[in-house]
Design an enzyme around this catalytic site. Structure first.
Site, PDB file in Angstrom:
ATOM      1  N   GLU A   1      33.255  43.816  35.367  1.00 26.29           N
ATOM      2  CA  GLU A   1      33.458  45.179  35.814  1.00 26.29           C
ATOM      3  C   GLU A   1      34.942  45.473  35.947  1.00 26.29           C
ATOM      4  O   GLU A   1      35.707  44.664  36.431  1.00 26.29           O
ATOM      5  CB  GLU A   1      32.811  45.383  37.200  1.00 26.29           C
ATOM      6  CG  GLU A   1      31.305  45.373  37.167  1.00 26.29           C
ATOM      7  CD  GLU A   1      30.736  46.602  36.506  1.00 26.29           C
ATOM      8  OE1 GLU A   1      31.496  47.504  36.171  1.00 26.29           O
ATOM      9  OE2 GLU A   1      29.518  46.653  36.321  1.00 26.29           O
TER      10      GLU A   1
ATOM     11  N   LYS B   1      34.989  40.226  27.048  1.00 21.40           N
ATOM     12  CA  LYS B   1      35.853  39.321  27.803  1.00 21.40           C
ATOM     13  C   LYS B   1      35.582  37.859  27.483  1.00 21.40           C
ATOM     14  O   LYS B   1      35.551  37.019  28.385  1.00 21.40           O
ATOM     15  CB  LYS B   1      35.739  39.560  29.309  1.00 21.40           C
ATOM     16  CG  LYS B   1      36.282  40.910  29.745  1.00 21.40           C
ATOM     17  CD  LYS B   1      36.413  40.944  31.253  1.00 21.40           C
ATOM     18  CE  LYS B   1      36.928  42.282  31.718  1.00 21.40           C
ATOM     19  NZ  LYS B   1      37.138  42.348  33.145  1.00 21.40           N
TER      20      LYS B   1
ATOM     21  N   LYS C   1      44.011  46.760  39.983  1.00 22.75           N
ATOM     22  CA  LYS C   1      43.560  46.464  38.626  1.00 22.75           C
ATOM     23  C   LYS C   1      42.726  45.190  38.613  1.00 22.75           C
ATOM     24  O   LYS C   1      42.853  44.324  39.471  1.00 22.75           O
ATOM     25  CB  LYS C   1      44.767  46.307  37.683  1.00 22.75           C
ATOM     26  CG  LYS C   1      45.702  47.517  37.658  1.00 22.75           C
ATOM     27  CD  LYS C   1      45.052  48.727  37.012  1.00 22.75           C
ATOM     28  CE  LYS C   1      45.986  49.928  37.053  1.00 22.75           C
ATOM     29  NZ  LYS C   1      45.602  50.915  38.034  1.00 22.75           N
ATOM     30  N   ASP C   2      41.913  45.080  37.568  1.00 26.48           N
ATOM     31  CA  ASP C   2      40.974  43.977  37.413  1.00 26.48           C
ATOM     32  C   ASP C   2      41.698  42.635  37.313  1.00 26.48           C
ATOM     33  O   ASP C   2      42.850  42.566  36.887  1.00 26.48           O
ATOM     34  CB  ASP C   2      40.184  44.217  36.122  1.00 26.48           C
ATOM     35  CG  ASP C   2      38.887  43.435  36.070  1.00 26.48           C
ATOM     36  OD1 ASP C   2      38.305  43.191  37.123  1.00 26.48           O
ATOM     37  OD2 ASP C   2      38.477  43.073  34.963  1.00 26.48           O
ATOM     38  N   LYS C   3      41.004  41.564  37.689  1.00 27.72           N
ATOM     39  CA  LYS C   3      41.584  40.226  37.550  1.00 27.72           C
ATOM     40  C   LYS C   3      41.499  39.727  36.118  1.00 27.72           C
ATOM     41  O   LYS C   3      42.514  39.417  35.494  1.00 27.72           O
ATOM     42  CB  LYS C   3      40.887  39.223  38.486  1.00 27.72           C
ATOM     43  CG  LYS C   3      41.419  37.812  38.283  1.00 27.72           C
ATOM     44  CD  LYS C   3      40.723  36.775  39.150  1.00 27.72           C
ATOM     45  CE  LYS C   3      41.274  35.389  38.818  1.00 27.72           C
ATOM     46  NZ  LYS C   3      40.646  34.331  39.619  1.00 27.72           N
TER      47      LYS C   3
END
Length: 645
Positions: free
Chosen positions: A46, A115, A277-279
């Site tokens: 996500e 991913k 922000k996303d990891k």
């Protein structure tokens, strides 16, 4: 919070006859490299573009020894067996559990891997002026006030260690003496500058001792000096905030800021930013920091892994959460099975119609106790239930020490005994247990209040999101993709109902739906009643969303039900090596790395797509619409392990 991070997720549909021919090829891909379960990790598939605008960022500094110990614990306990992981995840959530049930496009879905590499997901922040953040300049603005480059090398590692301990009051010493080996006025000046610029809060003076010159460092203003950078050392002509672009890989924003503050020896709260922000991605965003020079920040590029800082400038203002216009995404879906026609139909639909603006799976956690259930208990003022939901044992994927902690709690209801089983104290469970130890079992409200505000509000926002998802699915099922009388649209910041005579003036892209609260109105058709019925079933009164604790009073908000991404583009590329990057990043360009050479007829195909989204929208909900599949970890891990047998 109990969540699971997945390093690679295959977005696959159940096999049909059309898929069988591709099965052998797909099996060659290792879908799940490893899976981690941790109390404060995020679900990597996500990406939410930012936190809700009504929450605050809370970055809590930790003692270095505790932080290192916890990082080691979080990196251990890994389970590399995808089949056993899928078995554990059978208790997790699926999309239908949180109201995600509808699609807007008519094309046939296909599968792909999202991913597989974190570099397959790149996020560039879009500022409030519409400019997309890029790292493309390492140069440092220089003025006469900047210390020389020698400032950063003149102190030995031992000197730096002693000065840091003095700065952070880690010993009983009131000063540190640094001998000037090659005594010149210039050398003394550099040492003075080095101490003052690298260790805010310390002052220096020169002393003669036994015929030798020493620079003496000491605290000028007590413990407050560390929290407030020294004002008199900053030129009046220079903006108080150094703005810079942060390029980071495989690290979330708050972790990154904690690392930067540790290296700079400052508190994290002097940093500001517009969105988290996303990891598991490469992300590029703007950061501002109070009274730290660009020169000093640029020096970190020599010692930090997976970070780069650049595009420095001085300004008179910090950044505020929510000021951004959104984010631009570059996403690679590897090993796709769709035909060229399917892909064209899917991407044209994304560009022309868009996707349902659902809150993604990350919003709800991944264990057998969803976050929205805890939020509902808070709103019901049922504090025993809140405590029980957070601490009770549950099936599913979790760290071993969390399992032991929960078992101890279930057996003894003793916060001290349960806390002893929990070496990682900064997780929600540890914070709540510390609160219970401090305030007692009869004051759960105060104990729960020890958890950072942002985390506490996350639970009730999760419940709002759960209601919103369910109501939007009902709205689309009932009325389809057209505006109807009784729907809500925004005129400025005010919501109004669509009247019968005006319905032709609006489309589905104008329609908004409310998150429940005391300051919103509801649709004037069947869905308005459905809101009330859902809250009544949860023992809540839709007409009384104020809570006796002000933090938990919900004002509500409006959210568009369909989002049409901007700047949509795509291409299908062939490749042979799953490890080869399929595009160049900002850092690649700065380092002069060439574009990857791809075969014209490779073994695998990938869909490379780009699009821009506004704040508070989930990129994986756009990808879900393209692929027509369930993005939940439960669904994906079970599909993956079946296909890997």
């Amino acid at each position: 919070m109990e969540t699971v991070e997945m390093n690679s997720v295959s977005l696959k549909r159940p096999r049909s006859e059309d898929d069988v021919a591709n099965a052998d090829e797909i099996k060659r891909q290792k879908i799940l490299e490893k899976s981690k379960a941790g109390s404060d990790s995020g679900q990597s598939i996500e990406t939410v573009t930012e936190q809700p605008e009504d929450t605050k960022n809370e970055i809590i500094p930790h003692e270095e020894s505790e932080e290192q110990e916890e990082e080691e614990l979080e990196d251990s306990d890994e389970d590399g067996d995808p089949e056993s992981f899928a078995d554990m995840m059978k208790h997790g959530l699926t999309e239908s559990d949180v109201g995600i049930t509808k699609f807007v496009s008519a094309h046939k879905g296909f599968s792909g891997i999202l991913k597989e590499r974190y570099s397959d997901f790149v996020v560039h922040e879009i500022g409030k002026d519409g400019r997309v953040s890029h790292l493309d300049d390492f140069s440092v603005p220089v003025d006469d006030e900047d210390p020389s480059e020698e400032t950063f090398t003149v102190l030995s590692d031992e000197d730096k260690q002693r000065l840091e301990e003095l700065q952070l009051f880690k010993n009983k010493e009131t000063s540190v003496a640094i001998e000037v080996i090659e005594d010149t006025k210039e050398k003394r000046t550099v040492i003075h500058q080095a101490v003052k610029s690298l260790f805010p809060g310390l002052e220096t003076k020169t002393e003669d001792r036994d015929g030798k010159k020493y620079i003496i460092a000491y605290h000028a203003a007590g413990k407050k000096a560390l929290a407030n950078p020294r004002k008199h050392s900053w030129p009046k002509s220079r903006g108080s905030y150094c703005h810079f672009v942060l390029y980071k890989e495989n690290k979330d924003t708050m972790d990154a800021i904690n690392v930067l503050s540790k290296f700079l020896r400052v508190k994290p709260n002097i940093f500001s930013y517009m969105g988290t922000k996303d990891k598991r991605a490469i992300t590029v965003q703007e950061i501002a920091v109070l009274r730290i020079t660009a020169q000093r920040l640029a020096h970190l590029n020599k010692c930090l892994m997976n970070f780069k800082l650049g595009n420095f400038s001085y300004k008179n203002h910090p950044l505020k959460l929510g000021e951004l216009q959104g984010n631009h995404f570059t996403v690679v879906l590897r090993n796709i099975t769709g035909t060229d026609d399917q892909i064209e139909q899917a991407m044209h639909s994304l560009r022309e119609i868009g996707f349902i603006n659902y809150y993604g799976m990350q919003r709800f956690g991944t264990t057998a106790v969803p976050t929205y259930q805890i939020g509902r208990a808070i709103l019901q003022n049922n504090w025993n239930e809140v405590m029980d939901l957070i601490l009770k044992p549950r099936p599913g994927a979790e760290k071993g020490y969390l399992v032991k902690c929960r078992e101890e709690w279930a057996k003894t209801k003793d916060p001290a005994a349960a806390l002893k089983k929990l070496p990682v104290k900064r997780c929600v469970e540890g914070q709540l247990l510390r609160g219970l130890l401090k305030y007692g079992m009869k004051n759960i409200i105060s104990a729960f209040g020890i958890i950072p505000r942002n985390n506490r509000l996350m639970y009730i926002h999760s419940y709002q999101s759960y209601v919103w998802n369910n109501m939007v699915s009902k709205r689309i099922e009932e009325y389809g993709l057209k505006a109807v009388p009784g729907d809500l649209i925004l005129k400025g910041a005010t919501a109004v109902h669509i009247e019968e005579g005006d319905v032709d003036n609006y489309t589905i892209h104008d329609v908004v739906m409310p998150l429940p609260g005391f300051d919103v109105i509801y649709p004037k058709h069947k869905i308005g009643e459905a809101y009330k019925e859902m809250l009544v079933a949860d023992n809540l009164d839709i007409n009384n969303m104020r809570h006796k604790i002000r933090d938990y009073s919900l004002s509500g908000a409006y959210r568009k039900i369909i989002i049409r991404p901007q700047n949509v583009s795509w291409e299908v590329v062939a490749y042979d090596d799953p490890k080869i990057p399929l595009f160049t990043t900002d850092l690649d360009k700065l380092e002069g790395k060439p574009l990857p050479v791809l075969p014209t007829d490779g073994k695998f195909r990938a869909l490379k797509m780009e699009f821009s989204l506004p704040p508070s929208t989930y990129a994986t909900m756009a990808i879900r619409e393209v692929l027509k599949m369930d993005t939940s970890i439960k669904n994906q891990t079970q599909l993956n392990t079946t296909w890997l047998r």
